[in-house]
Design an enzyme around this catalytic site. Sequence first.
Site, PDB file in Angstrom:
ATOM      1  N   ASP A  92       0.856  -1.176   0.000  1.00 53.74           N
ATOM      2  CA  ASP A  92       0.000   0.000   0.000  1.00 53.74           C
ATOM      3  C   ASP A  92       0.899   1.235   0.000  1.00 53.74           C
ATOM      4  O   ASP A  92       2.107   1.150   0.211  1.00 53.74           O
ATOM      5  CB  ASP A  92      -0.961  -0.003   1.184  1.00 53.74           C
ATOM      6  N   ASP A 263      -7.827  -7.129   1.852  1.00 49.17           N
ATOM      7  CA  ASP A 263      -6.803  -7.302   2.873  1.00 49.17           C
ATOM      8  C   ASP A 263      -7.366  -6.818   4.195  1.00 49.17           C
ATOM      9  O   ASP A 263      -8.282  -5.998   4.223  1.00 49.17           O
ATOM     10  CB  ASP A 263      -5.534  -6.500   2.534  1.00 49.17           C
ATOM     11  N   CYS A 301     -13.127 -26.891  10.315  1.00 51.42           N
ATOM     12  CA  CYS A 301     -11.946 -26.295   9.689  1.00 51.42           C
ATOM     13  C   CYS A 301     -10.873 -27.353   9.452  1.00 51.42           C
ATOM     14  O   CYS A 301     -10.607 -28.185  10.329  1.00 51.42           O
ATOM     15  CB  CYS A 301     -11.394 -25.174  10.569  1.00 51.42           C
ATOM     16  N   CYS A 303      -7.638 -26.623   8.801  1.00 49.73           N
ATOM     17  CA  CYS A 303      -6.299 -26.045   8.951  1.00 49.73           C
ATOM     18  C   CYS A 303      -5.438 -26.912   9.866  1.00 49.73           C
ATOM     19  O   CYS A 303      -5.935 -27.758  10.612  1.00 49.73           O
ATOM     20  CB  CYS A 303      -6.369 -24.605   9.459  1.00 49.73           C
ATOM     21  N   CYS A 306      -6.337 -26.755  13.686  1.00 51.75           N
ATOM     22  CA  CYS A 306      -7.519 -27.530  14.070  1.00 51.75           C
ATOM     23  C   CYS A 306      -7.273 -29.035  13.943  1.00 51.75           C
ATOM     24  O   CYS A 306      -7.873 -29.834  14.666  1.00 51.75           O
ATOM     25  CB  CYS A 306      -8.718 -27.100  13.227  1.00 51.75           C
ATOM     26  N   HIS A 332      -4.818 -20.040  12.449  1.00 43.43           N
ATOM     27  CA  HIS A 332      -6.169 -20.524  12.179  1.00 43.43           C
ATOM     28  C   HIS A 332      -7.016 -19.451  11.495  1.00 43.43           C
ATOM     29  O   HIS A 332      -7.700 -19.739  10.503  1.00 43.43           O
ATOM     30  CB  HIS A 332      -6.854 -20.968  13.474  1.00 43.43           C
TER      31      HIS A 332
END
Length: 365
Positions: A92, A263, A301, A303, A306, A332
């Site tokens: 940015d 974002d 989830c 991930c 998890c 996570h």
Amino acid sequence: MHRVQFETVATDGSARAGEATTANGTYSTPLFMPVGTRGAIKYLSAADYDALGAQIVLGNTYHLMLRPGAETIARFGGLASFAGWDGLTLTDSGGFQVFSLDPKVDDGGVTFKSTYDGTTYRFTPEQAIETQQLLGADIQMVLDVCPPLPSPPDVIRRAVDRTALWAERAQAHHSRTDQALFGIVQGGTSESMRAESAQRTVALGFDGYGIGGLSVGETREEMLPALAAAIAHLPADRPRYLMGVGDPASLVEAVGLGVDQFDCVMQTRLGRHGTALTARGRVNVKRNEFALTDDPIDPACACSVCARHSLGYIRHLFKVGEPTASRLVSLHNVAWTIDLMARMRVAILDGRFDALRADVLSVWG
């Protein structure tokens, strides 16, 4: 010739799934881009970005130009090389951070003091371009004026005019053919000024378009009509980027209006303090009720956190002040949000986006 080629793969209403090709790689949309403000997502490394399936990671021009300096990063071959990251990067302009410091602003640029040591700096649209060219991100953003909301109409008007003036100067100054440049639309919650800002920005012919100055104090009900007014004037063959927005309800609503990429620091900010994003909403993992819970943060989830760790374990880490706790919930939350975007893409491809939108809003709306 645009430095980003965007192809719409499928649409479902106004929602769209796309492929954007930059000089150094392609990314799929809808897309969530984690924020690595000072060259790293807090508590995470480039190896984590790979494991999470991140496609683009952000860097913050304001912080990086002050520490360690854009010239230093350039000597390492640019931001991605400096961080050991093989994926794409976006910087940015630093405008949001500069304007949070209440700088002196004129048509030429802004004068502000460093939050690190109090040194006074002058920052112009041209300097924002030069700094980001040294940082070497695949996509850089023009310097814009981001007013807080609510703001009086004259403040919004001045922001729209200066943003357009600075965008023209940025476009003229940009020279790296391997680095895309996105313009930014401002206009507060005014639909007419959003439309005007979009038209003036598009007339300059950028590689993609950011929509800034939203989710800065207004309600979602105020944000969405302003967002729609801007999108109505953005070209279909360019990426659309809603800046700084990451709550699940806003993500699914904005995708429904035709936004491609996002974002936000929310995912890791919440994670560091023990709040997890889940299929059942926000969960404070530090609550006493989880002391003996063997379930993961979110059973739905997939991930790595998890798959491996229980709520009871993560709560324990928070209670004893172990920093690993913040890392695990941050991992996570980023993974959960990237997966949400992937599910949106599949829903668009399958023509069932409205059903997914209703599911998300039933929890997060």
